[in-house]
Design a protein around this motif. Structure first.
Motif, PDB file in Angstrom:
ATOM      1  N   ARG A  63      67.098 -14.488  60.319  1.00 23.16           N
ATOM      2  CA  ARG A  63      67.572 -15.369  61.379  1.00 23.16           C
ATOM      3  C   ARG A  63      66.795 -16.679  61.367  1.00 23.16           C
ATOM      4  O   ARG A  63      65.650 -16.733  60.918  1.00 23.16           O
ATOM      5  CB  ARG A  63      67.380 -14.695  62.747  1.00 23.16           C
ATOM      6  CG  ARG A  63      68.263 -13.453  62.922  1.00 23.16           C
ATOM      7  CD  ARG A  63      69.715 -13.868  63.133  1.00 23.16           C
ATOM      8  NE  ARG A  63      70.548 -12.725  63.408  1.00 23.16           N
ATOM      9  CZ  ARG A  63      71.246 -12.079  62.485  1.00 23.16           C
ATOM     10  NH1 ARG A  63      71.190 -12.459  61.236  1.00 23.16           N
ATOM     11  NH2 ARG A  63      72.001 -11.060  62.820  1.00 23.16           N
ATOM     12  N   ASP A  84      67.542  -9.299  64.238  1.00 19.44           N
ATOM     13  CA  ASP A  84      67.321  -8.943  65.638  1.00 19.44           C
ATOM     14  C   ASP A  84      67.154  -7.439  65.852  1.00 19.44           C
ATOM     15  O   ASP A  84      66.490  -7.016  66.802  1.00 19.44           O
ATOM     16  CB  ASP A  84      68.485  -9.442  66.505  1.00 19.44           C
ATOM     17  CG  ASP A  84      68.421 -10.936  66.739  1.00 19.44           C
ATOM     18  OD1 ASP A  84      67.353 -11.521  66.489  1.00 19.44           O
ATOM     19  OD2 ASP A  84      69.436 -11.517  67.166  1.00 19.44           O
ATOM     20  N   SER A 138      63.583  -6.077  66.366  1.00 17.79           N
ATOM     21  CA  SER A 138      62.763  -6.700  67.410  1.00 17.79           C
ATOM     22  C   SER A 138      61.746  -5.728  68.007  1.00 17.79           C
ATOM     23  O   SER A 138      60.818  -6.154  68.679  1.00 17.79           O
ATOM     24  CB  SER A 138      63.653  -7.275  68.522  1.00 17.79           C
ATOM     25  OG  SER A 138      64.281  -6.232  69.244  1.00 17.79           O
ATOM     26  N   PRO A 147      63.672 -10.044  71.894  1.00 13.01           N
ATOM     27  CA  PRO A 147      65.082  -9.764  72.196  1.00 13.01           C
ATOM     28  C   PRO A 147      65.734 -10.943  72.909  1.00 13.01           C
ATOM     29  O   PRO A 147      65.043 -11.805  73.458  1.00 13.01           O
ATOM     30  CB  PRO A 147      64.997  -8.534  73.109  1.00 13.01           C
ATOM     31  CG  PRO A 147      63.653  -8.633  73.753  1.00 13.01           C
ATOM     32  CD  PRO A 147      62.757  -9.247  72.717  1.00 13.01           C
ATOM     33  N   THR A 179      65.279 -16.899  68.478  1.00 11.55           N
ATOM     34  CA  THR A 179      66.180 -17.209  67.367  1.00 11.55           C
ATOM     35  C   THR A 179      67.354 -18.029  67.882  1.00 11.55           C
ATOM     36  O   THR A 179      67.662 -18.029  69.071  1.00 11.55           O
ATOM     37  CB  THR A 179      66.713 -15.918  66.723  1.00 11.55           C
ATOM     38  OG1 THR A 179      67.462 -15.192  67.700  1.00 11.55           O
ATOM     39  CG2 THR A 179      65.580 -15.051  66.200  1.00 11.55           C
ATOM     40  N   SER A 220      69.699 -15.865  69.686  1.00  5.52           N
ATOM     41  CA  SER A 220      69.222 -15.485  71.011  1.00  5.52           C
ATOM     42  C   SER A 220      69.428 -16.611  72.008  1.00  5.52           C
ATOM     43  O   SER A 220      69.816 -16.392  73.149  1.00  5.52           O
ATOM     44  CB  SER A 220      67.742 -15.104  70.947  1.00  5.52           C
ATOM     45  OG  SER A 220      67.568 -13.953  70.157  1.00  5.52           O
TER      46      SER A 220
END
Length: 612
Positions: A45, A84, A87, A131, A604, A607
């Motif tokens: 990512r 992800d 995480s 997250p 990210t 996110s």
């Protein structure tokens, strides 16, 4: 015509084989030889804009990322970001790795919950992302009772344990009413009831400072340990990464001391005679298995005269199965020379003997046997458990107890086991004084960046005899004191000072979730790691995994080591907070410098889009 047709078919066959070979090569590169994902290669990512620094997106696919060690001439410009779904990665407690490596483990002995670390070629050389929607954690003491749901987006325990008051989802937060499987109406009342069972004054389980360190086995979300803190009792809350997967993650997010571990086949990473009390409340452990080996591990860890509080149906239920278990367990602990200190309602509290007298009076051939004279009860790193009783040394037998001062005097009083390491009282006091000055200097350097209550979970990565932690005893923090597995086992001195910690090798990842510590203190840890031939770069990535966003690392090491580490800061998204040269804190080790960094808050790109 036939020859031409055959040639055409051959050409097509060769072409097809080439295509298949290319596809297989592509799959091998991206998935690895056994079909498993190669660490940090695919599904990476991009980092979005950061809260600290506001820098632009980093190219997560930079081919130079993560390739050079600290000793190399070129530091990486960037590290890729793990997918992800990683995480919450715990590298040495990763069940996917067990399947990928096809490890043959005995599930009945819980070996699949023990540490199994990836070989170097399978390590995740990428940054673990938070997250979606991650927020800076709620500060202590408020965090004991509530955390952000986005930080640990797992609510299955709230529904599964809804009748037991473990946790409740309320809007953007998860709230902890203080309940447990056995104490639905609150840990506080339950703790007071244990104190009353033992006739301790003022219903206080700390027994006027004599009961300080506790091991809570199968701790759930650690409400028992969290509520002990107000009584000046420090609990090591222990649970595996099992069907209640995130219980230890919740505990650490709340600011409660906790460790991922299991009573399986290996000794727990704590020295003998470390705890005044062990506790199991509906912990679902078969204490009778393998000749009582798990109960004997608790016996190894308990101090002379230590207690085991056991709240479980076997202690009170009258059905045939539970009565049978109670009878067998009572016989076992009697042969171990434990006595019932108190039994009330659904709880029994056993007490370990103060001396070897009972062991000497047992009939020959009584099981379990005493451990061999050459067995070292303090050797724990990767050491199998033994189904035997650890007797006291001649000195401890004569002392008829641990000989420790009550808390808080215990922190600064030379413990009896000090002489085992050749330390004198004068050396002990000088070490305590030296670290007091060092910590005062650290706090002065942190002042510009650190806010009130910003620090709660602290780790001393090389604790020696625990003086760094002692210097913090008046601050609202707790410290996980880590002692290297290959040096003097001074961790027993740490426990004798009323502190907690674990044995560990920094050539491997630590048994904790990502984003669980606010401050890491690394005193010559990088110098030690490189001497062992292990990767300092891997250690940097591990520290990044453990640190919470906006958390700090204090690196105290040689100037040359710090100079190399500084080159990795941009790739890690760390920024320099302060640096001080030799003798800045009246240090007797004049070649050491202090380097303090802060981990930036970043999400990210995906996110950030989810948050928006």
């Amino acid at each position: 015509m036939r020859a031409r047709s055959d040639g055409s078919q051959k050409t097509r066959l060769v072409t097809s084989l080439c295509v298949v070979a290319v596809v297989l090569g592509f799959l091998y590169f991206f998935l690895g030889p056994d079909g498993s994902q190669r660490s940090g290669v695919n599904a990476l990512r991009k980092i979005g804009s950061t809260y600290l620094g506001g820098e632009e997106d980093v190219n997560a696919n930079d081919s130079s990322a993560g390739q050079e060690d600290v000793d190399g001439s070129d530091a990486p410009k960037s590290y890729p970001v793990c997918d992800d779904r990683y995480s919450e990665l715990i590298p040495c407690l990763n069940r996917d790795l067990i399947y990928q490596l096809r490890l043959k483990l005995d599930l009945s002995l819980m070996e699949h919950y023990e540490r199994h670390c990836p070989p170097p070629e399978r390590r995740f050389n990428c940054l673990i992302p938070p997250p979606p929607g991650y927020k800076v954690p709620i500060k202590w003491p408020k965090s004991r009772d509530e955390v952000w749901k986005a930080n640990i987006p797992h609510t299955h325990l709230a529904s599964e344990k809804s009748d037991q008051n473990w946790m409740v989802v309320k809007g953007e937060k998860i709230v902890f009413p203080g309940g447990g499987t056995h104490f639905h109406y609150g840990a506080g009342k339950y703790i007071a009831s244990l104190a009353n069972m033992l006739n301790f004054s003022k219903s206080n389980l700390n027994n006027e400072g004599r009961l300080r360190t506790v091991l809570d086995v199968g701790c759930g979300v650690a409400s028992f340990g969290g509520y002990l803190l107000s009584s000046d009792i420090l609990a090591m809350s222990l649970a595996p990464n099992d069907v209640h997967q995130n219980q230890i993650q919740f505990a650490l997010e709340r600011g409660i001391p906790a460790y991922l571990g299991i009573l399986g086949t290996k000794r727990l990473p704590y020295p003998s005679r470390s705890f005044e009390l062990a506790h199991c409340s509906r912990c679902r452990i078969d204490w009778l298995q393998r000749d009582g080996i798990l109960l004997l591990e608790l016996d190894r860890l308990l101090r002379p005269g230590g207690y085991f509080a056991y709240s479980s149906p076997e202690a009170y239920a009258q059905d045939e199965e539970n009565l049978k278990i109670w009878k067998e367990m009572s016989a076992l602990v009697e042969r171990m020379c434990w006595r019932i200190a108190s039994k009330m309602n659904q709880t029994v509290i056993w007490q370990k003997p103060l001396t070897n007298d009972c062991y000497r009076e047992r009939e020959p051939g009584t099981q379990p046997p005493l451990c061999r004279s050459d067995d070292d009860p303090d050797a724990v790193w990767g050491v199998p458990m033994e189904a035997c009783i650890t007797p006291y040394s001649e000195h401890d037998d004569n002392a008829k107890g641990s000989g420790l001062a009550p808390w808080p005097e215990r922190a600064i009083t030379p413990p009896p086991r000090l002489a085992d390491f050749g330390y004198t009282k004068d050396m002990f006091e000088k070490d305590t004084e030296m670290w007091q000055k060092r910590v005062e200097n650290y706090w002065n350097l942190l002042q510009a960046k650190s806010k009130p209550n910003m620090l709660r979970n602290v780790m001393d990565m090389k604790a020696n005899i625990g003086s760094f932690s002692v210097a913090l005893r008046d601050k609202d923090v707790w410290v996980m004191n880590v002692v290297p597995e290959d040096g003097p086992n001074t961790l027993k001195l740490v426990y004798d000072r009323g502190l907690i910690g674990s044995i560990h090798s920094w050539c491997e990842a630590y048994s904790t979730y990502p984003r669980t510590y606010d401050l890491l203190h690394a005193w010559t840890v990088f110098s030690d790691v490189t001497k062992k031939g292990c990767s300092a770069e891997d250690l940097l990535l591990e520290m990044d995994r453990m640190l919470r966003p906006t958390g700090f690392a204090i690196i105290r090491d040689k100037q040359s080591v710090v100079d190399q580490l500084k080159r990795y800061l941009p790739a890690l998204h760390w920024e320099t907070v302060a640096m001080s040269g030799p003798n800045s804190d009246s240090d007797q080790d004049g070649d050491e410098v202090v380097f303090i960094i802060q981990k930036k808050m970043w999400l990210t790109s995906e996110s950030l889009r989810n948050v928006e």
